[in-house]
Design a protein around this motif. Structure first.
Motif, mmCIF file in Angstrom:
data_model
loop_
_atom_site.group_PDB
_atom_site.id
_atom_site.type_symbol
_atom_site.label_atom_id
_atom_site.label_comp_id
_atom_site.label_asym_id
_atom_site.label_seq_id
_atom_site.Cartn_x
_atom_site.Cartn_y
_atom_site.Cartn_z
ATOM 1 N N LYS A 115 97.871 33.472 -4.304
ATOM 2 C CA LYS A 115 97.855 32.301 -3.424
ATOM 3 C C LYS A 115 97.983 30.996 -4.215
ATOM 4 C CE LYS A 115 94.650 29.880 -0.321
ATOM 5 N NZ LYS A 115 93.271 29.876 0.215
ATOM 6 N N ASN A 116 97.215 30.906 -5.330
ATOM 7 C CA ASN A 116 97.137 29.635 -6.064
ATOM 8 C C ASN A 116 97.949 29.599 -7.358
ATOM 9 O OD1 ASN A 116 95.274 28.654 -4.143
ATOM 10 N ND2 ASN A 116 93.579 29.625 -5.223
ATOM 11 N N PHE A 174 94.485 38.403 -4.952
ATOM 12 C CA PHE A 174 94.885 37.583 -3.806
ATOM 13 C C PHE A 174 94.825 36.093 -4.151
ATOM 14 C CE2 PHE A 174 93.724 35.067 -0.086
ATOM 15 C CZ PHE A 174 94.796 35.341 0.741
ATOM 16 N N LYS A 205 103.378 27.075 4.666
ATOM 17 C CA LYS A 205 103.266 28.486 4.341
ATOM 18 C C LYS A 205 101.980 29.036 4.940
ATOM 19 C CE LYS A 205 103.140 31.720 0.435
ATOM 20 N NZ LYS A 205 103.117 31.841 -1.042
ATOM 21 N N LYS A 224 95.420 36.908 6.273
ATOM 22 C CA LYS A 224 94.109 37.399 5.863
ATOM 23 C C LYS A 224 94.268 38.794 5.273
ATOM 24 C CE LYS A 224 89.470 37.999 7.795
ATOM 25 N NZ LYS A 224 88.654 37.832 8.995
ATOM 26 N N THR A 250 88.582 31.600 0.624
ATOM 27 C CA THR A 250 89.066 30.333 1.162
ATOM 28 C C THR A 250 88.181 29.155 0.788
ATOM 29 O OG1 THR A 250 87.904 30.838 3.233
ATOM 30 C CG2 THR A 250 90.230 31.414 3.104
ATOM 31 N N TRP A 272 86.533 36.988 2.863
ATOM 32 C CA TRP A 272 87.545 35.977 3.196
ATOM 33 C C TRP A 272 86.977 34.580 3.022
ATOM 34 C CZ3 TRP A 272 92.407 35.176 3.435
ATOM 35 C CH2 TRP A 272 92.931 34.117 4.151
ATOM 36 N N VAL A 274 99.227 31.966 4.894
ATOM 37 C CA VAL A 274 98.702 33.067 4.093
ATOM 38 C C VAL A 274 97.925 33.988 5.005
ATOM 39 C CG1 VAL A 274 97.238 33.722 2.145
ATOM 40 C CG2 VAL A 274 98.542 31.577 2.076
#
Length: 247
Positions: free
Chosen positions: A87-88, A83, A26, A30, A46, A42, A28
Motif C-alpha cells: 500500500k505504502n 499489505f 485508488k 480490505k 489503516t 484492519w 485499497v
C-alpha cells in the motif's frame, strides 16, 4: 481545481473541487485475513502512521521472497506487513527488524529440523492409518503436552498429507514429507518429545496413561482396572490397532 467527468471519450460534465479536499484515485480493498480478528487487524493497518523511509527499503522485495521461501508467508504479522508495504511502498525500521527476526528464526528452525532428518517419522504416519480405516474422522494422539492430529476438511490443500503438532494446545509445526517442520513458536523440547513418539508410539501412549491417568487417544479418564494397567482404554486399543491385554 476543476475535475472533468467522461463517459468513454465523451466529456459529460465538470465540477469544482476545493483545494483542501482530497480526491481518492485508488481504492485499497480490505484484505481477506483468515483470522477472527479481521476488523482489529484492519484498524491496525489503516491507523499506522506515515511510514519512515528506510535505507533498507531496497531489500524489502528480497526479504519478503525469503520469508515466503521459508514458509512464513502465512504468518499474520508478515501478511500484514506485506499489505502495508504494497500500500505504502515502504516500512518503518522497527517493522523491518521484526520481519528479519522472523526470517532468522525460521532459518534456524529449518536447520534444526534438517539436522534431525535422520529420525524416521514412519511410525507416526503408520499410527494414524488404523483409526482412519476404522472410521475415526479426526483422530488425535496425545503424549504429555504434545498432541498430534490430522488436517480437517477446511485445511489448506497443501496440508492434506500433514500431521499437525501442538504443544500445550498451541500449533508449533507439522510433520510432512518425512520430517518435522517447526514454526517460530516451537520450543526446542518439542523435537525431543517427537523423537520419542516416533521411536515407540505405543510405549509413549502407555507411559502417558500411567503418568496422567487418562487415555492417550481419547483423553478420557482411565477407570477400568485393566485399562489402568495397560495405559489406555479397550475401545481405543481396538480403534488404533493396539494390544490391550488379557483378563
Amino acid at each position: 481545481m476543476i475535475r472533468k467527468f467522461y463517459h468513454y471519450d465523451q466529456l459529460v460534465g465538470t465540477t469544482e473541487v476545493p483545494a483542501n479536499n482530497v480526491v481518492l484515485t485508488k481504492v485499497v480493498e480490505k484484505p481477506k485475513y483468515r483470522y477472527s480478528h479481521v476488523d482489529a487487524e484492519w484498524s491496525k493497518i489503516t491507523s499506522d502512521p506515515t511510514p519512515i523511509k528506510s535505507d533498507t527499503d531496497v531489500s524489502l522485495d528480497t526479504l519478503f521472497e525469503d520469508l515466503k521461501f521459508n514458509n512464513q508467508d502465512n504468518n499474520s504479522f508478515v501478511m500484514k506487513m506485506a499489505f502495508v508495504y504494497g500500500k505504502n511502498g515502504s516500512l518503518t525500521d522497527p517493522q523491518i527488524e521484526v520481519l528479519k527476526k522472523i526470517l532468522r528464526e525460521a532459518i534456524s528452525n529449518q536447520a534444526r529440523a534438517k539436522n534431525q532428518g535422520s529420525i524416521s517419522v514412519d511410525k507416526i504416519r503408520e499410527l494414524f492409518k488404523t483409526p482412519l480405516e476404522n472410521g475415526l474422522k479426526y483422530p488425535k494422539f496425545t503424549v504429555g503436552d504434545i498432541t498430534l492430529s490430522l488436517p480437517t476438511e477446511n485445511s489448506a490443500s497443501y496440508n492434506k498429507d500433514a500431521i499437525y503438532v501442538r504443544h500445550e494446545d498451541v500449533y508449533v509445526g507439522k510433520i510432512m514429507d518425512g520430517k518435522f517442520m517447526p514454526t517460530n513458536r516451537c520450543d526446542a523440547s518439542v523435537s525431543d518429545k517427537l523423537m520419542a513418539i516416533a521411536k515407540d508410539p505405543r510405549g509413549e501412549a502407555v507411559g502417558h496413561g500411567h503418568l496422567h491417568g487418562n487415555c492417550s487417544m481419547c483423553r478420557k479418564r482411565l477407570s477400568d482396572e485393566r485399562s489402568m494397567f495397560v495405559g489406555y482404554g479397550q475401545t481405543c486399543a481396538k480403534n488404533w490397532g493396539m494390544p490391550w491385554g488379557e483378563k
